[in-house]
Design an enzyme around this catalytic site. Structure first.
Site, PDB file in Angstrom:
ATOM      1  N   CYS A 135       0.821  -1.207   0.000  1.00 30.12           N
ATOM      2  CA  CYS A 135       0.000   0.000   0.000  1.00 30.12           C
ATOM      3  C   CYS A 135       0.856   1.260   0.000  1.00 30.12           C
ATOM      4  CB  CYS A 135      -0.985   0.003   1.171  1.00 30.12           C
ATOM      5  SG  CYS A 135      -0.270  -0.038   2.812  1.00 30.12           S
ATOM      6  N   CYS A 136       0.208   2.362  -0.349  1.00 29.40           N
ATOM      7  CA  CYS A 136       0.850   3.667  -0.416  1.00 29.40           C
ATOM      8  C   CYS A 136       1.938   3.645  -1.498  1.00 29.40           C
ATOM      9  CB  CYS A 136       1.393   4.058   0.947  1.00 29.40           C
ATOM     10  SG  CYS A 136       1.873   5.789   1.103  1.00 29.40           S
ATOM     11  N   ILE A 137       3.196   3.951  -1.154  1.00 32.47           N
ATOM     12  CA  ILE A 137       4.282   3.985  -2.133  1.00 32.47           C
ATOM     13  C   ILE A 137       4.923   2.609  -2.328  1.00 32.47           C
ATOM     14  CG2 ILE A 137       6.076   4.550  -0.437  1.00 32.47           C
ATOM     15  CD1 ILE A 137       5.766   5.887  -4.097  1.00 32.47           C
ATOM     16  N   PRO A 147       3.952  -0.184  -3.558  1.00 32.49           N
ATOM     17  CA  PRO A 147       3.788  -0.895  -4.831  1.00 32.49           C
ATOM     18  C   PRO A 147       4.939  -0.689  -5.821  1.00 32.49           C
ATOM     19  CG  PRO A 147       1.679  -0.010  -4.153  1.00 32.49           C
ATOM     20  CD  PRO A 147       2.697   0.530  -3.186  1.00 32.49           C
ATOM     21  N   THR A 189      -3.156  -0.910  -2.857  1.00 31.74           N
ATOM     22  CA  THR A 189      -4.090   0.182  -2.592  1.00 31.74           C
ATOM     23  C   THR A 189      -3.282   1.420  -2.269  1.00 31.74           C
ATOM     24  OG1 THR A 189      -6.111   0.795  -1.390  1.00 31.74           O
ATOM     25  CG2 THR A 189      -4.348  -0.201  -0.102  1.00 31.74           C
TER      26      THR A 189
END
Length: 253
Positions: free
Chosen positions: A164-166, A168, A226
């Site tokens: 999630c967030c950065i 990925p 996400t």
């Protein structure tokens, strides 16, 4: 009277059957063993605390057992979170992550893919500074060797990976052609998404625009992503979106 007793007996059997199914379902959920990889403690130089907590709450609610890990390395740097500026001290990613894990954490080198059904990486700048060098090198970054090996091991076993967030961007660097999301492109509520998405696409991967309340599932690679705090959203929306990601990870596990 006999008819009534017969009906009551049938209803009791039905109730017991439902109980058995429910217990079986709960037992199945309890069997999910999930590794959570942290990157320090604090949004600017480690794991984003609210994201990590949300992941743990939703895993607990989903009946999963959790083991936490972090690489035993120095942080890229230390940021004074009150002043939002770097300080001169040095800190260990593993020691700082232990704050979030309430001390119950292991060196990432000890993580065994055979002992887990899935793995999740919360976000925060630590994912882009300590787990890889995306924060300073963008798409030309390198991924920490242990982090890369763990990602490849879970992928090789066909086990789901949640990010999630950065975080990925870790998948985008390690798995060419994969699909991830870091939010909605060209939307003021997602100020850093468009540039990050462009870099992801330049790596030969596919960025899929999804809102903070959604996750994207790359079925071929078993990646679930996400955007979380890549969106300027109320914290309950971040929490709920991470919940969607966790549920999708558990479904694939």
């Amino acid at each position: 009277m006999l008819t009534l007793l017969h009906r009551c007996g049938s209803n009791l059997l039905t109730f017991r059957a439902i109980q058995t199914v429910n217990k079986s379902h709960y037992s199945t959920q309890m069997s999910k063993r999930v590794a959570v990889v942290l990157a320090g403690c604090g949004v600017y130089d480690g794991s984003e605390i609210h994201e990590a907590s949300a992941v743990l709450v939703h895993l607990s609610r989903g009946g999963a057992s959790v083991n936490m890990f972090a690489p035993n390395i120095d942080q890229m740097h230390v940021v004074d979170h009150l002043k939002s500026e770097p300080s001169q001290e040095k800190r260990s990613v593993l020691v700082e992550s232990a704050r979030l894990a309430r001390g119950n954490i292991q060196d990432l080198s000890k993580l065994s893919v055979t002992d887990h059904d899935a793995i999740i990486f919360p976000g925060g700048f630590g994912a882009a500074k300590n787990l890889c060098t995306w924060a300073v090198q963008g798409k030309d970054c390198s991924v920490n060797a242990e982090v890369k090996a763990v990602l490849q091991a879970f992928h090789g076993e066909g086990k789901p990976i949640g990010l999630c967030c950065i975080s990925p961007v870790l998948a985008a660097k390690v798995f060419p052609g994969c699909e991830v999301t870091v939010g909605l492109e060209k939307d003021d509520k997602y100020p850093d998404t468009t540039d990050t998405a462009e870099a992801i696409n330049q790596l030969g991967c596919k960025h899929v625009s999804k809102s903070v309340s959604e996750s994207h599932v790359d079925d071929r690679n078993k990646l679930v992503t996400t955007c979380a705090f890549m969106c300027n959203a109320p914290i309950h929306e971040i929490f709920d979106g991470i919940g969607v990601m966790v549920k999708d990870v558990l479904k694939l596990a």
